[in-house]
Design a protein around this motif. Structure first.
Motif, mmCIF file in Angstrom:
data_model
loop_
_atom_site.group_PDB
_atom_site.id
_atom_site.type_symbol
_atom_site.label_atom_id
_atom_site.label_comp_id
_atom_site.label_asym_id
_atom_site.label_seq_id
_atom_site.Cartn_x
_atom_site.Cartn_y
_atom_site.Cartn_z
ATOM 1 N N GLY A 1 -13.060 3.902 -9.412
ATOM 2 C CA GLY A 1 -11.807 4.437 -8.871
ATOM 3 C C GLY A 1 -10.597 3.548 -9.022
ATOM 4 O O GLY A 1 -9.534 3.852 -8.493
ATOM 5 N N GLY B 1 -8.759 -3.982 -4.554
ATOM 6 C CA GLY B 1 -9.047 -2.568 -4.323
ATOM 7 C C GLY B 1 -7.957 -1.619 -4.784
ATOM 8 O O GLY B 1 -6.800 -1.990 -4.970
ATOM 9 N N SER B 2 -8.387 -0.375 -4.968
ATOM 10 C CA SER B 2 -7.463 0.682 -5.384
ATOM 11 C C SER B 2 -6.678 1.193 -4.183
ATOM 12 O O SER B 2 -7.210 1.297 -3.075
ATOM 13 C CB SER B 2 -8.262 1.828 -6.006
ATOM 14 O OG SER B 2 -7.443 2.982 -6.084
ATOM 15 N N ARG B 3 -5.404 1.529 -4.414
ATOM 16 C CA ARG B 3 -4.591 2.074 -3.318
ATOM 17 C C ARG B 3 -5.185 3.381 -2.792
ATOM 18 O O ARG B 3 -5.010 3.713 -1.618
ATOM 19 C CB ARG B 3 -3.149 2.299 -3.786
ATOM 20 C CG ARG B 3 -2.413 0.979 -4.029
ATOM 21 C CD ARG B 3 -0.965 1.082 -3.608
ATOM 22 N NE ARG B 3 -0.195 1.847 -4.587
ATOM 23 C CZ ARG B 3 1.091 2.147 -4.443
ATOM 24 N NH1 ARG B 3 1.766 1.771 -3.365
ATOM 25 N NH2 ARG B 3 1.720 2.832 -5.372
ATOM 26 N N ARG B 4 -5.897 4.099 -3.677
ATOM 27 C CA ARG B 4 -6.488 5.362 -3.223
ATOM 28 C C ARG B 4 -7.575 5.135 -2.165
ATOM 29 O O ARG B 4 -7.889 5.995 -1.370
ATOM 30 C CB ARG B 4 -7.071 6.128 -4.419
ATOM 31 C CG ARG B 4 -6.003 6.945 -5.120
ATOM 32 C CD ARG B 4 -6.592 7.684 -6.288
ATOM 33 N NE ARG B 4 -6.871 6.755 -7.396
ATOM 34 C CZ ARG B 4 -7.473 7.104 -8.526
ATOM 35 N NH1 ARG B 4 -7.908 8.336 -8.691
ATOM 36 N NH2 ARG B 4 -7.647 6.235 -9.493
ATOM 37 N N ASP B 5 -8.127 3.932 -2.197
ATOM 38 C CA ASP B 5 -9.200 3.613 -1.241
ATOM 39 C C ASP B 5 -8.759 2.573 -0.206
ATOM 40 O O ASP B 5 -9.588 1.822 0.330
ATOM 41 C CB ASP B 5 -10.421 3.069 -1.997
ATOM 42 C CG ASP B 5 -10.942 4.074 -3.002
ATOM 43 O OD1 ASP B 5 -10.937 5.277 -2.674
ATOM 44 O OD2 ASP B 5 -11.313 3.664 -4.122
ATOM 45 N N GLY B 6 -7.451 2.490 0.022
ATOM 46 C CA GLY B 6 -6.974 1.538 1.041
ATOM 47 C C GLY B 6 -6.698 0.151 0.509
ATOM 48 O O GLY B 6 -6.396 -0.764 1.286
ATOM 49 N N ARG C 1 -12.032 -5.619 -7.411
ATOM 50 C CA ARG C 1 -12.620 -4.843 -6.316
ATOM 51 C C ARG C 1 -12.140 -5.373 -4.958
ATOM 52 O O ARG C 1 -11.980 -4.611 -4.009
ATOM 53 C CB ARG C 1 -14.152 -4.904 -6.378
ATOM 54 C CG ARG C 1 -14.747 -4.064 -7.509
ATOM 55 C CD ARG C 1 -16.255 -4.273 -7.578
ATOM 56 N NE ARG C 1 -16.840 -3.613 -8.742
ATOM 57 C CZ ARG C 1 -17.303 -2.353 -8.734
ATOM 58 N NH1 ARG C 1 -17.233 -1.631 -7.642
ATOM 59 N NH2 ARG C 1 -17.811 -1.822 -9.831
ATOM 60 N N ARG D 1 0.830 -1.210 0.000
ATOM 61 C CA ARG D 1 0.000 0.000 0.000
ATOM 62 C C ARG D 1 0.866 1.263 0.000
ATOM 63 O O ARG D 1 0.488 2.280 -0.567
ATOM 64 C CB ARG D 1 -0.924 0.021 1.228
ATOM 65 C CG ARG D 1 -2.090 -0.926 1.108
ATOM 66 C CD ARG D 1 -3.041 -0.857 2.305
ATOM 67 N NE ARG D 1 -3.930 -2.020 2.260
ATOM 68 C CZ ARG D 1 -3.678 -3.178 2.870
ATOM 69 N NH1 ARG D 1 -2.589 -3.318 3.612
ATOM 70 N NH2 ARG D 1 -4.522 -4.180 2.738
#
Lengths: 337, 337
Positions: free
Chosen positions: B308, B280-285, B277, B237
């Motif tokens: 995202g 997940g995106s690094r922008r959302d953890g 999903r 992350r």
């Protein structure tokens, strides 16, 4: 009839097959040397127990006398490719399974005698009336003291006298397999022997026996360790059964193996008479009631008899079980006369 | 250029070969799942590390995708002849040497990472600029909770409801190899994960990387455990490098293996979008900067982007290293745009 046999590996197993042939209805208990045992690649290897088990169970390579028939060495070659030492001890792919089972059971806490019994369920049947016992469940290892070639070579100058010469102890397998018993054996050490206890059943088998037989195995590194386990020698000396030994030395040389490289280290000459005197008569604190030598050594018989050890000569070559049985029966007859 | 790759076994090794092909001058560090590791017959077996090592070192059975080429199973057959369980895990004779060396080194006190390095000296060369690191030197084992067929069968009466049903946990290898992933996976347990520490070099490799790649390996039992080792997920992350993941699910089914049998147990549907999903995106953890799916799943790309997570589609079949390299470069380009 109950027969207890003290034995090593290759010669011992041929001898036991002869006993089986000669006494088909007897209950045989074979007390096997475990001082050849060695840990290699993390595995507990019991060469004499395995030779005995494979030989009596029909899995032996008959020509070689040890190891499994139709053996391959693929895993060993891979270990060598990894550069893992030792590479001088070949672990066959079939043989390896025995070591894996043994090691895992020992690691789980089972004693070697229980492991041996478990392994033997594959090779022997109840109807065989034959059981193998390790001499001990404790760790005993034969080490051979040799002159250290490294330090000998280093010295450079004139040969130093024996007192100054550096020595080192190598495991018996290293001496035997890697060094081909070439360096002179200065001393034979049985590491762990003082605190070793006879495996369960060993003393009982010797006490209950109608006959105790000492196989023509190596007197120094096969029979020697068995008799040296505290309690076993005393049981052999005290049993009510006649104790008969058979010479593995014929005409001044061992029939099998390289006992002549080791006998000098314990101060015994390589001849059937000397080995008989080394074991000694039970009347004089030894372990034998009778000592059977080959016809080639017949001249020793009157000398041994005169010295108080009943002796006889016969044809000791263990070519076939029937021939082996014949000389065993000859020995028994002599001892019981 | 330094590339860190998180990977499992069969799919992971094909992926790494593609990376090697596409980035011939890069220093590659592969962080390999060890939660598949298992002790069998007293031996420490690391299936994913071995698959990776054999595959990158030219020793793999290319058709099967795991194990050694020209393998035989003589020792395994002997173990079965002794009646030793488990018999469902075939240990090849060549493969066995790897396990023997590993087990002996671990028993001698070396950590798995040092053992892996030692084993790899045979298979990889300095000039390969490629090193394999186990995710951890600590013991982590994936166990799968399944309904206990014994107790289900016992009940006899009408089907009891789920709450009453007895369950048991089996090692992942038992679930995968013995049970063929047939019983429904109720839960995935990573035994030991809480106290596991990343192996030496893992965090450093992720921190120092110019590129972090997540192979299209099983998200539940290959990539999942790697990311679950305390510290590794956080490093992914937090790294300055772009992190790009590749879907092993194409058109709603895994390309290799049986991920569809395990994804439901962690509440993830078996499709490329759901797995993206899940990471997940690094922008959302999450752990990804970009998620690459197969062209068959191109419809998911706008939905993921809108949610995202930068996503792209390409041809994800890892037929040849050159083709694999092509889709990896496609992903890198997308992530760095």
């Amino acid at each position: 009839m109950q027969i207890a046999i003290l034995a090593g590996g290759v010669g011992g197993s041929r001898f036991v097959r002869g006993v089986r042939h000669g006494y088909p209805d007897a209950e045989l208990t074979v007390v096997v040397n475990t001082a050849d045992d060695i840990m290699l690649h993390g595995l507990h290897i019991s060469p004499d127990l395995d030779t005995m088990m494979y030989s009596l169970g029909g899995g032996i390579d008959a020509e070689r006398g040890w190891g499994r028939s139709e053996e391959t060495w693929r895993t060993s070659a891979e270990l060598a490719a990894y550069g893992v030492e030792p590479s001088w001890f070949g672990l066959g792919d079939l043989d390896l399974a025995t070591h894996l089972v043994r090691t895992q059971m020992l690691d789980a806490g089972y004693p070697l005698s229980a492991v041996t019994q478990a392994l033997c369920t594959r090779w022997l049947h109840d109807s065989d009336h034959l059981r193998l016992l390790p001499m001990t469940d404790d760790r005993v290892e034969t080490h051979i003291v040799i002159d250290d070639p490294a330090t000998s070579a280093e010295s450079g100058g004139p040969p130093s006298d024996a007192a100054e010469r550096r020595q080192r102890a190598v495991h018996f397998q290293e001496y035997w397999v890697k060094l081909h018993a070439e360096p002179e054996a200065r001393q034979v050490l049985l590491v762990g022997i003082d605190t070793a206890r006879p495996a369960p059943g060993v003393i009982e088998a010797i006490n209950a026996a109608d006959l105790v037989l000492i196989a023509p195995s190596n007197p120094v590194v096969s029979i020697g360790p068995v008799l040296a386990v505290p309690g076993i020698g005393a049981a052999v000396r005290g049993t009510r059964a006649p104790v008969i030994g058979f010479s593995g030395i014929i005409g001044g040389a061992p029939v099998l193996g390289m006992a002549h490289r080791l006998l000098p280290a314990i101060g015994v000459q390589t001849d059937a008479e000397s080995v008989g005197r080394h074991y000694g008569s039970r009347r004089d604190g030894g372990v034998l009631d009778a000592w059977i030598v080959d016809n080639a050594d017949a001249a020793a018989v009157p000398r041994l008899t005169e010295a108080g050890l009943a002796a006889g000569s016969t044809d000791l070559i263990m070519s076939e079980p029937a021939a082996t049985a014949e000389f065993i029966q000859h020995g028994v007859k002599l001892a019981c006369e």
